[in-house]
Every structure is written in C-alpha cells, then in structure tokens.
Design an enzyme around this catalytic site. Structure first.
Site, PDB file in Angstrom:
ATOM      1  N   HIS A 209       0.896  -1.163   0.000  1.00 24.99           N
ATOM      2  CA  HIS A 209       0.000   0.000   0.000  1.00 24.99           C
ATOM      3  C   HIS A 209       0.932   1.210   0.000  1.00 24.99           C
ATOM      4  O   HIS A 209       1.530   1.542   1.020  1.00 24.99           O
ATOM      5  CB  HIS A 209      -0.879  -0.052   1.258  1.00 24.99           C
ATOM      6  CG  HIS A 209      -1.695   1.176   1.502  1.00 24.99           C
ATOM      7  ND1 HIS A 209      -3.068   1.177   1.485  1.00 24.99           N
ATOM      8  CD2 HIS A 209      -1.338   2.458   1.792  1.00 24.99           C
ATOM      9  CE1 HIS A 209      -3.524   2.389   1.751  1.00 24.99           C
ATOM     10  NE2 HIS A 209      -2.491   3.189   1.941  1.00 24.99           N
ATOM     11  N   ASP A 335     -10.544  -3.706  -4.273  1.00 28.12           N
ATOM     12  CA  ASP A 335     -10.369  -3.016  -2.981  1.00 28.12           C
ATOM     13  C   ASP A 335     -11.736  -2.829  -2.307  1.00 28.12           C
ATOM     14  O   ASP A 335     -12.029  -1.776  -1.740  1.00 28.12           O
ATOM     15  CB  ASP A 335      -9.643  -1.674  -3.149  1.00 28.12           C
ATOM     16  CG  ASP A 335      -9.127  -1.143  -1.818  1.00 28.12           C
ATOM     17  OD1 ASP A 335      -9.272  -1.830  -0.785  1.00 28.12           O
ATOM     18  OD2 ASP A 335      -8.594  -0.008  -1.804  1.00 28.12           O
ATOM     19  N   HIS A 339     -18.299  -0.276   4.515  1.00 28.31           N
ATOM     20  CA  HIS A 339     -18.483   0.490   5.760  1.00 28.31           C
ATOM     21  C   HIS A 339     -19.978   0.592   6.014  1.00 28.31           C
ATOM     22  O   HIS A 339     -20.785   0.409   5.096  1.00 28.31           O
ATOM     23  CB  HIS A 339     -17.880   1.888   5.630  1.00 28.31           C
ATOM     24  CG  HIS A 339     -16.384   1.896   5.512  1.00 28.31           C
ATOM     25  ND1 HIS A 339     -15.554   1.533   6.548  1.00 28.31           N
ATOM     26  CD2 HIS A 339     -15.561   2.196   4.470  1.00 28.31           C
ATOM     27  CE1 HIS A 339     -14.289   1.611   6.157  1.00 28.31           C
ATOM     28  NE2 HIS A 339     -14.270   2.007   4.892  1.00 28.31           N
ATOM     29  N   PHE A 353     -12.588   6.183   4.580  1.00 30.34           N
ATOM     30  CA  PHE A 353     -12.220   5.925   3.174  1.00 30.34           C
ATOM     31  C   PHE A 353     -12.733   4.548   2.758  1.00 30.34           C
ATOM     32  O   PHE A 353     -12.678   3.606   3.536  1.00 30.34           O
ATOM     33  CB  PHE A 353     -10.695   5.908   3.023  1.00 30.34           C
ATOM     34  CG  PHE A 353     -10.027   7.243   3.195  1.00 30.34           C
ATOM     35  CD1 PHE A 353      -9.934   8.116   2.119  1.00 30.34           C
ATOM     36  CD2 PHE A 353      -9.466   7.618   4.412  1.00 30.34           C
ATOM     37  CE1 PHE A 353      -9.296   9.341   2.257  1.00 30.34           C
ATOM     38  CE2 PHE A 353      -8.825   8.844   4.559  1.00 30.34           C
ATOM     39  CZ  PHE A 353      -8.742   9.714   3.484  1.00 30.34           C
TER      40      PHE A 353
HETATM   41  O1  DOR Z   1     -10.222   3.326   0.847  1.00 33.41           O
HETATM   42  C1  DOR Z   1      -9.665   2.420   1.419  1.00 33.41           C
HETATM   43  N1  DOR Z   1     -10.313   1.653   2.322  1.00 33.41           N
HETATM   44  N2  DOR Z   1      -8.378   2.203   1.176  1.00 33.41           N
HETATM   45  C2  DOR Z   1      -7.636   1.344   1.891  1.00 33.41           C
HETATM   46  O2  DOR Z   1      -6.474   1.200   1.613  1.00 33.41           O
HETATM   47  C3  DOR Z   1      -8.257   0.605   3.015  1.00 33.41           C
HETATM   48  C4  DOR Z   1      -9.716   0.479   2.835  1.00 33.41           C
HETATM   49  C5  DOR Z   1     -10.441   0.019   4.085  1.00 33.41           C
HETATM   50  O3  DOR Z   1      -9.978  -0.943   4.714  1.00 33.41           O
HETATM   51  O4  DOR Z   1     -11.475   0.585   4.413  1.00 33.41           O
END
Ligand code: DOR
Length: 454
Positions: A209, A335, A339, A353
């Site tokens: 990363h 990826d 959430h 993120f």
């Molecule tokens: O946007 C992201 N979310 N980038 C990452 O590298 C980790 C990921 C996360 O685990 O939520």
C-alpha cells in the site's frame, strides 16, 4: 454430480482464444471440454429418447441429454462468455472485528454475485491477521460460512503498526498467499527491506500500500484543481509515487516479488513500466473506481466518493487505461471496502475511506473497458483470472481438464442498473448507485457447485 455448460463462448485468457465449447464437470472437476462430450458423459443410452444402443446423443438437445443422464444439470450458455472463475486479489472482509461492516459469509456471497469464485482478504481486521490463530480463524469461518474460495493475506508488521515484522514464516506455514499491511504503508524502509528478504525466502509476494504519510497527511481527496475549489485538503500524486519508487528500488535490491496495490496515478504507472523494462519483479493492480472516475466526482462532497488512494485526475485515468492496455497493469482488483451506512453518512471530512466493489466490478470492466475497446474480453478476463492466480501462486485461473471447476458465466448483452439496496454485501457504500452497466455475471460455479445464478 454432473454439470454441463453448453454452447458457451469459452475464453482461454492464457492463449487469448474464444471458442464455442461445452464443458462437462464431474465431481467438482473439469472432466471434458469440447463439442463432442457425449462419450465423456457416460450416458445411459437405453433411457435416451433418441433411441437405444450406440446411437449418438444429439448434443444440441438439452432434453435428450437430461433424459439419458438424469443426474446431470445443464446450463445453456449460448451467447455468453464462459471464463475461468474470477479472482479478486484485494478484498476487505472485516471479520474478525468489524462484522457490522461485513462478514466472511456476506462478503463471499457478494463475491459470488459479482462473479468471483475466489477472493483474497486483506489483514486489517481486529485483531489484525498477524498470527497463525487469526489466519486459522479466517480459514475455518470461510470453510463453514463462505461460498467462494477465500485466500488470506498476512500482515507484514505486528499489529500493522510498522514497528516489528510479523512471524512471517509461521504465517506462510498457515497458508497466507501474500504479505501486506494494506490500509497503511510500511513507512520504515529498512523494515520493508527485511520484509522483502523474508518474503523472497518464503516465495510469497509483498503487496504494498504505497502512501508516504507525511505527504498524504490529513488529505481527503486528490490534490489539484477540484480539491482547491472544494476547500478539502489534498493528497498529492507524489504521496503514492515516492513509495512506489522506493519499493521498486527495494524489490530490485532484494529480488522479492513486489505487487503494488491500487495504483492510481500516471506517475506510478510510468514507474512500474520502467521497472518491468529493467526486469525487476514487480506487478500491480488497478481498481474499477480508479479507471472509471475522476476527482470531479467528489464535487458533490458525497462521502461515497471518499477512497484511499483518492480518485485522481483525468490524465491519471487515461494513463491507468493505457497501463491496462499495454500490460503494465497486470490485475483488476476491487479493494472492496465495506463500511456502515451511519459511517458513510457522516460529513466528508469524518467519513471513512473506501467503497464496495465486488458486485459492480464486472459491469464496470465491461462497460468502461471492453465495450469501448480499451481491452478485449480476453485481456480483461486475464486480469481477473490467470494473472492474479500467477502472482499468488494459486492453481487457479484456467479452465483445464482435471482442474477444480471454478467457472464464471458472463452475459455481455445484459444491462442492469446498480441498486445498492439489493447487494449481498452489508456495505452499500458505492458511488455507482443508479449507474446503468452492461456486461454482467450470470452464474458463479465454485468447485463444480453453482453458488449463484441469475
Ligand atoms: O479506501 C480504502 N479503504 N483504502 C484502503 O487502503 C483501506 C480500505 C479500508 O480498509 O477501508
């Protein structure tokens, strides 16, 4: 247990061929590939409506096959692509520790609906996957509740804290497919050097990363015109690129296989291209959101567009697509970062993120890359099958006689509007809600079992 996939356009991503073929699966394995499979079917011809004795079965006739072989299931794949089971080498399953976001059960169901027969799960769980017990837990839960193959990644450093190396040999012995602190960089170059030395000895790749934290500090989106307009702190392209450069230098020093996660900038693509030309063992991946969207998508302050690395400029998107075309970028990986709705409804600055990707990946690959002619269907499939399998030393990614029957069926004509409320994933956090996508998975077969069919 017999399953016949009939009349599909079978893609071999290795020699880039597409042939109309039938595939016979017996007891979870590919038993035969071709147009004349009647002999392999071991049919009871006395039951066949087409007659008795040695009269050949009319293979175009589904009823005849079923009548002659009552235990067989037949999937008519006419007009569809039949491809090796897709592998997503970058997924966050969140279990253990964040089951409110995703579990191994829901994440693998989302994978099946997205056409993936295998997923590689990142170690930023709680506790982190930095020891044998956590890896073993993931493997056992995947065995019990998972519907696709799950390949865990172990951390590079203990607790992903970037201070001391994990017990890498014992993680390898437990069956991790790679090492990564994904979600965070390994800032200390000496530690990364040692990690690469051990990984090379263990014959496993390091997935990096790439993010220089001092440059990225508190940034929330790509640094450029739009971040200035919006008044949001930017993450410069250089924050990624200096780490890509460093890790390529360390890969050259150690001979370790370095795989760069989620490349997002033109500069990163250029660095990887140059490293490959020099013969350095480096591979890399891009996500569908990075080859599709630009930082302008953030203009609405919608937290669904907040992701790390951030959505970049138009020039970066063009460079990513060029990198896919010329082979600099080996893999398309999602990826997938689920959430909760509550977290993603926070204001942009506070929202986490990440975006989910498993259930929109194939549609975006077809709509944005294959249909516009940026990649051929064979090239696109290679980046989601044989390429990740080779990087991770998995005996997967091809449809071969004797191989486990992991197969995905894709309908290139099927169109669908993205409806997050219908996702199997617990995560609904996607910026693609309401998008119309064309070219979608319609069946996912894992070890000869149909795990999902439209
Ligand atoms: O946007 C992201 N979310 N980038 C990452 O590298 C980790 C990921 C996360 O685990 O939520």
């Amino acid at each position: 247990m017999k399953l016949l996939l009939k009349d599909g356009n079978v893609i071999n991503p290795l020699n880039k061929t597409i042939n109309i073929q039938d595939i016979l699966i017996v007891d979870g394995k590919v038993a035969a590939i071709g147009r004349e499979l009647a002999a392999s079917l071991d049919l009871d011809l006395s039951r066949s409506t087409s007659g008795t004795g040695f009269q050949p079965v009319v293979f175009n006739d589904e009823e005849t096959i079923k009548d002659a072989c009552p235990t067989i299931s037949v999937i008519n794949a006419k007009g569809k692509y039949v491809v090796p089971g897709l592998i997503d080498m970058h997924v966050h399953l969140r279990e253990p520790g964040f089951e409110e976001k995703e579990t191994i059960a829901t994440g693998t169901q989302a994978a099946a609906r997205g056409g993936f027969t295998g997923i590689v799960c990142m170690p930023n769980t709680e506790p982190p996957a930095d020891n044998q017990a956590v890896i073993s837990f993931i493997q056992q839960v995947a065995q019990k509740t998972g519907v696709v193959n799950v390949f865990p990644v172990g951390t590079i450093t203990q607790g992903r804290a970037g201070k001391e190396l994990s017990e890498m040999a014992s993680l390898a012995a437990q069956g991790v497919v790679a090492f990564s602190d994904d979600g965070a960089p390994v800032v200390n170059a000496k530690l990364m050097r040692h990690a690469m030395e051990y990984a090379k000895m263990l014959d496993l790749p390091v997935i990096s990363h790439c993010e220089e934290p001092a440059l990225a500090a508190q940034g929330m989106m790509h640094e450029g015109f739009t971040s200035t307009m919006l008044g949001l702190k930017g993450i410069p392209a250089a924050a990624e690129e200096v780490m890509v450069a460093r890790d390529i230098i360390l890969a050259n020093l150690t001979g370790c296989h370095l795989h760069i996660a989620h490349v997002s900038t033109a500069g990163s693509v250029e660095l990887v291209r140059a490293a490959k030309e020099k013969g350095i063992k480096v591979t890399c991946e891009v996500t569908p959101h990075h080859f599709t969207l630009t930082d302008e998508a953030v203009s609405s302050y919608d937290p669904q567009t907040k992701v790390n690395p951030p959505l970049r400029s138009k020039a970066d998107v063009v460079a990513l697509q060029a990198g896919l075309k010329d082979g600099t970028i080996d893999v398309i990986a999602t990826d997938h970062a689920p959430h909760t709705q509550e977290e993603k409804e926070l204001e942009f600055e506070l929202a986490p993120f990440g975006m989910v990707g498993l259930e929109t990946a194939v549609g975006l690959v077809w709509t944005k890359l294959v249909i516009p002619g940026i990649l051929t269907s064979c090239e696109a499939v290679a980046k989601m099958t044989v390429n990740p399998a080779r990087i991770l030393n998995l005996k997967k990614g091809l449809i071969e006689i004797g191989a486990e029957a992991d197969i995905t069926v894709i309908d290139p004509e099927l169109t669908c509007v993205v409806k997050p409320e219908e996702f199997a994933s617990k995560g609904r956090n996607t910026p693609f809600s309401g998008w119309s996508l064309k070219g979608l998975p319609v069946a996912t077969i894992v070890g000869g079992e149909v795990k999902w069919i439209k």
